[in-house]
Write a protein that holds these residues in place. Sequence first.
Motif, mmCIF file in Angstrom:
data_model
loop_
_atom_site.group_PDB
_atom_site.id
_atom_site.type_symbol
_atom_site.label_atom_id
_atom_site.label_comp_id
_atom_site.label_asym_id
_atom_site.label_seq_id
_atom_site.Cartn_x
_atom_site.Cartn_y
_atom_site.Cartn_z
ATOM 1 N N ALA A 138 80.851 -5.330 61.966
ATOM 2 C CA ALA A 138 80.484 -5.635 63.350
ATOM 3 C C ALA A 138 79.072 -5.173 63.682
ATOM 4 N N HIS A 139 78.589 -4.115 63.066
ATOM 5 C CA HIS A 139 77.271 -3.575 63.375
ATOM 6 C C HIS A 139 76.253 -4.069 62.350
ATOM 7 N N GLY A 140 75.199 -4.680 62.847
ATOM 8 C CA GLY A 140 74.132 -5.133 61.966
ATOM 9 C C GLY A 140 74.363 -6.504 61.369
ATOM 10 N N THR A 141 75.409 -7.205 61.745
ATOM 11 C CA THR A 141 75.646 -8.566 61.273
ATOM 12 C C THR A 141 76.028 -9.434 62.464
ATOM 13 N N ASP A 142 76.056 -10.752 62.231
ATOM 14 C CA ASP A 142 76.454 -11.655 63.320
ATOM 15 C C ASP A 142 77.664 -12.491 62.914
ATOM 16 N N PHE A 143 78.573 -11.865 62.144
ATOM 17 C CA PHE A 143 79.770 -12.598 61.727
ATOM 18 C C PHE A 143 80.559 -13.065 62.944
ATOM 19 N N ALA A 353 80.007 -17.327 55.576
ATOM 20 C CA ALA A 353 79.108 -18.429 55.233
ATOM 21 C C ALA A 353 78.144 -18.786 56.354
ATOM 22 N N ASN A 354 78.594 -18.705 57.604
ATOM 23 C CA ASN A 354 77.814 -19.243 58.709
ATOM 24 C C ASN A 354 76.445 -18.607 58.904
ATOM 25 N N ARG A 370 78.956 -26.176 53.460
ATOM 26 C CA ARG A 370 80.258 -25.873 54.063
ATOM 27 C C ARG A 370 81.390 -26.432 53.204
ATOM 28 N N THR A 371 81.154 -27.588 52.599
ATOM 29 C CA THR A 371 82.154 -28.167 51.693
ATOM 30 C C THR A 371 82.370 -27.261 50.484
ATOM 31 N N LEU A 374 84.484 -24.257 51.547
ATOM 32 C CA LEU A 374 85.900 -24.598 51.636
ATOM 33 C C LEU A 374 86.513 -24.723 50.246
ATOM 34 N N ALA A 375 85.794 -25.386 49.328
ATOM 35 C CA ALA A 375 86.312 -25.564 47.963
ATOM 36 C C ALA A 375 86.497 -24.231 47.262
ATOM 37 N N ILE A 376 85.560 -23.306 47.451
ATOM 38 C CA ILE A 376 85.664 -21.991 46.817
ATOM 39 C C ILE A 376 86.790 -21.167 47.428
ATOM 40 N N SER A 377 86.996 -21.330 48.741
ATOM 41 C CA SER A 377 87.990 -20.502 49.427
ATOM 42 C C SER A 377 89.415 -20.831 49.001
ATOM 43 N N ILE A 378 89.697 -22.065 48.617
ATOM 44 C CA ILE A 378 91.078 -22.472 48.325
ATOM 45 C C ILE A 378 91.658 -21.720 47.130
#
Length: 430
Positions: A138-143, A353-354, A370-371, A374-378
């Motif tokens: 949460a600190h130092g990132t914008d996730f 990723a964003n 983004r594709t 998604l492919a890596i996440s599956i």
Amino acid sequence: MTASARPLGDTPASKPAARIRLDSIDALRGTAALMVAGYHIWGHYGVYPFPSLGVVPWAHSAGLLAYITSPLRWGYLGVGLFLVLSGFCIHLPFARKRQEVGGYAFDWRKFYLRRLWRLYPAYAASVVGTYLLLLLTAHGTDFVGAAPSIGDLLAHLTLTHGYFDRYFYGIVNVYWSLALEFELYLAYPIFLYLFRRAGLGKAIFYLTVFSLAWRYASLNFFGSQLISVAWTGPYAMMGFVFARMPEWLFGAWLAEWFVTGANKNWKRFPLAMGAAITLFAAILSTLVQPLWVLTDPLFGLGFAFMIAAAIVPKPARVVNSKSSYSKFYRWLVWMGTISYSVYLFHMQFSWFANPWIREVQSPVLQFALRTVVLAISIPIIAFIFRLVEAPFLSAPQAGTKLFMLYQRLGRLLGIKSDSPLVIQLESAPL
């Protein structure tokens, strides 16, 4: 799940058709999971050449890519499809009991033991794991911005976050629908009581009318907003069981329709056309705010038509064809088996990723990246499925590591340790 969805009175010749029908349910669950994951990884960040619906930006001079990717804006409707599928799968064994013995024979202890054992461990693991991840990043990132509070964590672990607007979209946005699912499980004995007293059709009609009244009051008198369409909340009243139960109940009606064999008297084309017309009407309703009262029930009805078309038996010549199962279809069926884990864990990959994908200037390259995400996440989610969900797919047998924990949970629900109900739960579908 395959054996549990086999219609009554199956003959050996009819078993392949039953298997295809069940595979189609898993394929639809896989489709719903991809819709939601695709929406959060693709559709939530693109621009589209059509009137804007809340969170989806409208570009007046959009390029070709915007037209091609426009269907991704509707990926959040996978939640509605999941609700109808849940109503179908949960009610199916009880519809079968009614067909066999003339009553639903509902044992609430067995039902809630199965639901908690099957769903809660993976859910709790995702909530706690994501909470810790957010604390670290949460600190130092914008996730995702600020870290969630202890109240947020407790509300999610008790599945009460759906009652509070400040926690509604906490931890992970999609978890609001899991609180809703739990509310539907709590309401299920009431649904069964009304099915017995008024009959299935009348009970669902009256409950739908009540739901429409609740939705109207929520939108017009309490300032609630349509989930995933309006920019801002409050959302809690529109995410409550009274607002979303028609979708689930349409699935329950389909289960009775399926068990009685009525699906064998229909063709797929008219049901598919009914789905297309109803879903198009639901999309149009999102453009006119006074019609938001009808939006979710219309989408649920359209998905019910779609599922009905999917469980109509194929002709024997198609069933016996070696090409009747395409590789993509088999992959969708497999996706259906891990769909719950996909639902629980896909957003976290989008967060990572964003930040760097947004730095890329080319929309085409952004979409391609983004594709890839998604492919890596599956496959990673498939590994997580084996780790945190698969051990709880069925009731543990005596002598296994988890059996003592399972027994204790059963005792908390009032099930005696020597009761066969503690063991015989494997056939209940998700």
